[in-house]
Design a protein around this motif. Structure first.
Motif, PDB file in Angstrom:
ATOM      1  N   HIS A  86      -4.279   9.287  45.910  1.00 25.71           N
ATOM      2  CA  HIS A  86      -3.936  10.487  46.684  1.00 25.71           C
ATOM      3  C   HIS A  86      -3.243  10.070  47.983  1.00 25.71           C
ATOM      4  CE1 HIS A  86      -4.403  14.134  49.088  1.00 25.71           C
ATOM      5  NE2 HIS A  86      -4.527  14.789  47.941  1.00 25.71           N
ATOM      6  N   LYS A  87      -3.774   9.047  48.653  1.00 31.98           N
ATOM      7  CA  LYS A  87      -3.200   8.580  49.917  1.00 31.98           C
ATOM      8  C   LYS A  87      -1.802   7.993  49.687  1.00 31.98           C
ATOM      9  CE  LYS A  87      -4.607   8.540  53.638  1.00 31.98           C
ATOM     10  NZ  LYS A  87      -4.316   9.466  54.760  1.00 31.98           N
ATOM     11  N   VAL A  88      -1.621   7.261  48.607  1.00 31.27           N
ATOM     12  CA  VAL A  88      -0.295   6.699  48.280  1.00 31.27           C
ATOM     13  C   VAL A  88       0.713   7.832  48.113  1.00 31.27           C
ATOM     14  CG1 VAL A  88       1.033   5.537  46.458  1.00 31.27           C
ATOM     15  CG2 VAL A  88      -1.096   4.525  47.290  1.00 31.27           C
ATOM     16  N   CYS A  89       0.350   8.842  47.352  1.00 29.45           N
ATOM     17  CA  CYS A  89       1.245   9.973  47.099  1.00 29.45           C
ATOM     18  C   CYS A  89       1.516  10.729  48.401  1.00 29.45           C
ATOM     19  CB  CYS A  89       0.628  10.890  46.051  1.00 29.45           C
ATOM     20  SG  CYS A  89       1.730  12.196  45.468  1.00 29.45           S
ATOM     21  N   GLU A  90       0.480  10.928  49.197  1.00 29.98           N
ATOM     22  CA  GLU A  90       0.620  11.635  50.475  1.00 29.98           C
ATOM     23  C   GLU A  90       1.588  10.908  51.411  1.00 29.98           C
ATOM     24  OE1 GLU A  90      -2.332  11.938  54.196  1.00 29.98           O
ATOM     25  OE2 GLU A  90      -3.166  12.759  52.344  1.00 29.98           O
ATOM     26  N   ILE A  91       1.433   9.604  51.529  1.00 28.75           N
ATOM     27  CA  ILE A  91       2.314   8.826  52.402  1.00 28.75           C
ATOM     28  C   ILE A  91       3.737   8.817  51.853  1.00 28.75           C
ATOM     29  CG2 ILE A  91       2.805   6.492  53.266  1.00 28.75           C
ATOM     30  CD1 ILE A  91      -0.291   6.146  53.520  1.00 28.75           C
ATOM     31  N   HIS A  92       3.869   8.609  50.549  1.00 29.56           N
ATOM     32  CA  HIS A  92       5.183   8.588  49.902  1.00 29.56           C
ATOM     33  C   HIS A  92       5.935   9.892  50.176  1.00 29.56           C
ATOM     34  CE1 HIS A  92       7.807   7.190  46.453  1.00 29.56           C
ATOM     35  NE2 HIS A  92       8.136   8.471  46.489  1.00 29.56           N
ATOM     36  N   PHE A  93       5.287  11.022  49.921  1.00 25.16           N
ATOM     37  CA  PHE A  93       5.935  12.322  50.108  1.00 25.16           C
ATOM     38  C   PHE A  93       6.197  12.616  51.581  1.00 25.16           C
ATOM     39  CE2 PHE A  93       4.383  14.520  45.915  1.00 25.16           C
ATOM     40  CZ  PHE A  93       5.082  13.582  45.183  1.00 25.16           C
ATOM     41  N   SER A  94       5.251  12.296  52.448  1.00 20.61           N
ATOM     42  CA  SER A  94       5.441  12.629  53.873  1.00 20.61           C
ATOM     43  C   SER A  94       6.546  11.786  54.505  1.00 20.61           C
ATOM     44  CB  SER A  94       4.133  12.510  54.658  1.00 20.61           C
ATOM     45  OG  SER A  94       3.669  11.186  54.690  1.00 20.61           O
ATOM     46  N   VAL A  95       6.638  10.512  54.145  1.00 18.73           N
ATOM     47  CA  VAL A  95       7.699   9.655  54.695  1.00 18.73           C
ATOM     48  C   VAL A  95       9.074  10.195  54.298  1.00 18.73           C
ATOM     49  CG1 VAL A  95       8.795   7.377  54.440  1.00 18.73           C
ATOM     50  CG2 VAL A  95       6.356   7.536  54.971  1.00 18.73           C
ATOM     51  N   LEU A  96       9.223  10.593  53.044  1.00 12.99           N
ATOM     52  CA  LEU A  96      10.521  11.091  52.588  1.00 12.99           C
ATOM     53  C   LEU A  96      10.803  12.504  53.091  1.00 12.99           C
ATOM     54  CD1 LEU A  96      10.647   9.547  49.018  1.00 12.99           C
ATOM     55  CD2 LEU A  96      11.735   8.732  51.104  1.00 12.99           C
ATOM     56  N   GLU A  97       9.764  13.319  53.256  1.00 13.84           N
ATOM     57  CA  GLU A  97       9.971  14.662  53.795  1.00 13.84           C
ATOM     58  C   GLU A  97      10.403  14.581  55.264  1.00 13.84           C
ATOM     59  OE1 GLU A  97       7.900  18.916  53.126  1.00 13.84           O
ATOM     60  OE2 GLU A  97       6.527  17.351  53.819  1.00 13.84           O
ATOM     61  N   GLU A  98       9.871  13.601  55.986  1.00  8.14           N
ATOM     62  CA  GLU A  98      10.203  13.430  57.403  1.00  8.14           C
ATOM     63  C   GLU A  98      11.567  12.772  57.617  1.00  8.14           C
ATOM     64  OE1 GLU A  98       6.895  11.196  58.932  1.00  8.14           O
ATOM     65  OE2 GLU A  98       5.499  12.834  58.529  1.00  8.14           O
ATOM     66  N   ASN A  99      12.081  12.095  56.599  1.00 13.22           N
ATOM     67  CA  ASN A  99      13.357  11.390  56.742  1.00 13.22           C
ATOM     68  C   ASN A  99      14.259  11.750  55.563  1.00 13.22           C
ATOM     69  OD1 ASN A  99      15.509   9.590  57.031  1.00 13.22           O
ATOM     70  ND2 ASN A  99      14.208   7.930  57.754  1.00 13.22           N
ATOM     71  N   ILE A 100      14.952  12.872  55.691  1.00 12.02           N
ATOM     72  CA  ILE A 100      15.785  13.381  54.602  1.00 12.02           C
ATOM     73  C   ILE A 100      16.890  12.400  54.217  1.00 12.02           C
ATOM     74  CG2 ILE A 100      17.368  14.723  56.068  1.00 12.02           C
ATOM     75  CD1 ILE A 100      15.959  15.921  52.735  1.00 12.02           C
ATOM     76  N   HIS A 101      17.416  11.646  55.185  1.00 13.15           N
ATOM     77  CA  HIS A 101      18.443  10.648  54.861  1.00 13.15           C
ATOM     78  C   HIS A 101      17.870   9.568  53.946  1.00 13.15           C
ATOM     79  CE1 HIS A 101      20.566  12.050  58.695  1.00 13.15           C
ATOM     80  NE2 HIS A 101      21.308  12.439  57.673  1.00 13.15           N
ATOM     81  N   LEU A 102      16.667   9.116  54.250  1.00  8.55           N
ATOM     82  CA  LEU A 102      16.030   8.108  53.406  1.00  8.55           C
ATOM     83  C   LEU A 102      15.743   8.690  52.020  1.00  8.55           C
ATOM     84  CD1 LEU A 102      14.855   5.274  53.098  1.00  8.55           C
ATOM     85  CD2 LEU A 102      12.686   6.175  54.003  1.00  8.55           C
ATOM     86  N   ALA A 103      15.281   9.928  51.972  1.00  8.63           N
ATOM     87  CA  ALA A 103      15.020  10.570  50.683  1.00  8.63           C
ATOM     88  C   ALA A 103      16.299  10.637  49.854  1.00  8.63           C
ATOM     89  CB  ALA A 103      14.449  11.975  50.900  1.00  8.63           C
ATOM     90  N   TYR A 104      17.369  11.063  50.470  1.00  3.50           N
ATOM     91  CA  TYR A 104      18.636  11.174  49.741  1.00  3.50           C
ATOM     92  C   TYR A 104      19.098   9.801  49.245  1.00  3.50           C
ATOM     93  CZ  TYR A 104      23.281  12.540  48.355  1.00  3.50           C
ATOM     94  OH  TYR A 104      24.408  12.749  47.608  1.00  3.50           O
ATOM     95  N   LEU A 105      18.966   8.808  50.106  1.00  2.82           N
ATOM     96  CA  LEU A 105      19.402   7.461  49.733  1.00  2.82           C
ATOM     97  C   LEU A 105      18.584   6.914  48.565  1.00  2.82           C
ATOM     98  CD1 LEU A 105      21.481   5.312  50.701  1.00  2.82           C
ATOM     99  CD2 LEU A 105      19.593   4.271  51.960  1.00  2.82           C
ATOM    100  N   THR A 106      17.256   7.069  48.638  1.00  2.00           N
ATOM    101  CA  THR A 106      16.414   6.506  47.579  1.00  2.00           C
ATOM    102  C   THR A 106      16.536   7.279  46.270  1.00  2.00           C
ATOM    103  OG1 THR A 106      14.487   7.785  48.305  1.00  2.00           O
ATOM    104  CG2 THR A 106      14.694   5.543  49.167  1.00  2.00           C
ATOM    105  N   GLN A 107      16.728   8.589  46.351  1.00  2.00           N
ATOM    106  CA  GLN A 107      16.723   9.401  45.143  1.00  2.00           C
ATOM    107  C   GLN A 107      18.099   9.543  44.490  1.00  2.00           C
ATOM    108  OE1 GLN A 107      13.160   9.110  45.857  1.00  2.00           O
ATOM    109  NE2 GLN A 107      13.586  10.286  44.047  1.00  2.00           N
ATOM    110  N   ILE A 108      19.143   9.544  45.284  1.00  2.00           N
ATOM    111  CA  ILE A 108      20.480   9.801  44.737  1.00  2.00           C
ATOM    112  C   ILE A 108      21.339   8.538  44.724  1.00  2.00           C
ATOM    113  CG2 ILE A 108      22.551  11.239  44.911  1.00  2.00           C
ATOM    114  CD1 ILE A 108      19.900  12.852  44.393  1.00  2.00           C
ATOM    115  N   GLU A 109      21.486   7.917  45.876  1.00  2.00           N
ATOM    116  CA  GLU A 109      22.408   6.780  45.982  1.00  2.00           C
ATOM    117  C   GLU A 109      21.965   5.567  45.177  1.00  2.00           C
ATOM    118  OE1 GLU A 109      25.575   6.425  47.206  1.00  2.00           O
ATOM    119  OE2 GLU A 109      25.308   8.579  47.238  1.00  2.00           O
ATOM    120  N   LEU A 110      20.680   5.307  45.153  1.00  2.00           N
ATOM    121  CA  LEU A 110      20.179   4.148  44.418  1.00  2.00           C
ATOM    122  C   LEU A 110      20.591   4.205  42.957  1.00  2.00           C
ATOM    123  CD1 LEU A 110      18.514   1.595  44.146  1.00  2.00           C
ATOM    124  CD2 LEU A 110      16.482   3.015  43.907  1.00  2.00           C
ATOM    125  N   ARG A 111      20.581   5.385  42.391  1.00  2.00           N
ATOM    126  CA  ARG A 111      20.911   5.536  40.970  1.00  2.00           C
ATOM    127  C   ARG A 111      22.399   5.334  40.677  1.00  2.00           C
ATOM    128  NH1 ARG A 111      16.452   7.587  42.409  1.00  2.00           N
ATOM    129  NH2 ARG A 111      14.823   8.269  41.001  1.00  2.00           N
TER     130      ARG A 111
END
Length: 195
Positions: A86-111
């Motif tokens: 639960h803590k892993v998922c919470e940290i994972h989601f909160s880090v990406l929710e707080e940093n939309i640029h990082l979320a976009y990079l990890t989810q879209i650009e990496l692929r």
């Protein structure tokens, strides 16, 4: 770069690159645009990185390193395996929710990166995947998780599931809270692995 603390310009370049890559895509991003965003001269980038791909690789290594550090700091031996996941998922989601640029990079650009680049980034992900694997092993050993599932498969399913939740959130235009998805995500996984 040699080991030890890196100069502020190094981190400024990575932060500038994060924003530029997220907004324009890795392939369309120019080193000069990264330099401008970072507040450094174009040539300064080449003091730290040989090419644009090196910036992307370093960016993932730094950001994933920070994420794994947050995970390690957020977990403790007194947590049950369920609480740890639960803590892993919470940290994972909160880090990406707080940093939309990082979320976009990890989810879209990496692929969209080439195979060699994805391999290097995959090496940076390895510590994160092992952390999930260790939590699953702990749950099997203490009896809170079923003893009959394949840990290596389930760790990929958990990571892949979290990854898909983040991607769907991005594609939706962030119309809902990503961190509000932690409970339902973990509940779904637990139905498959709890004793």
């Amino acid at each position: 770069m040699t080991s030890g603390k890196k100069p502020d310009k190094y981190y400024a370049i990575l932060e500038g690159a994060l924003k530029v890559f997220a907004e324009h895509g890795f392939h369309k991003s120019q080193v000069s645009r990264i330099a401008k965003e970072a507040g450094v001269a174009d040539g300064t980038i080449y003091l730290y990185f040989k090419k644009k791909e090196d910036i992307l690789t370093s960016l993932f290594q730094e950001k994933l390193g920070e994420l794994v550090e947050k995970l390690n700091n957020g977990l403790n031996d007194q947590m049950t395996a369920r609480e740890a996941l639960h803590k892993v998922c919470e940290i994972h989601f909160s880090v990406l929710e707080e940093n939309i640029h990082l979320a976009y990079l990890t989810q879209i650009e990496l692929r969209q990166s080439d195979l060699e680049l994805r391999k290097e980034i995959g090496l940076a992900l390895k510590r994160y995947i092992i952390l999930i694997e260790n939590i699953l092993e702990k749950g099997k050993i203490d009896g809170s998780f079923r003893p009959d599932f394949e840990v290596k498969l389930v760790r990929l399913l958990i990571f892949g599931g979290m990854d898909e939740v983040v991607t769907s959130w991005l594609i939706s235009g962030q119309k809902y809270s990503l961190t509000a998805q932690v409970g339902p995500t973990i509940d779904f996984f637990m139905k498959g692995i709890e004793s």
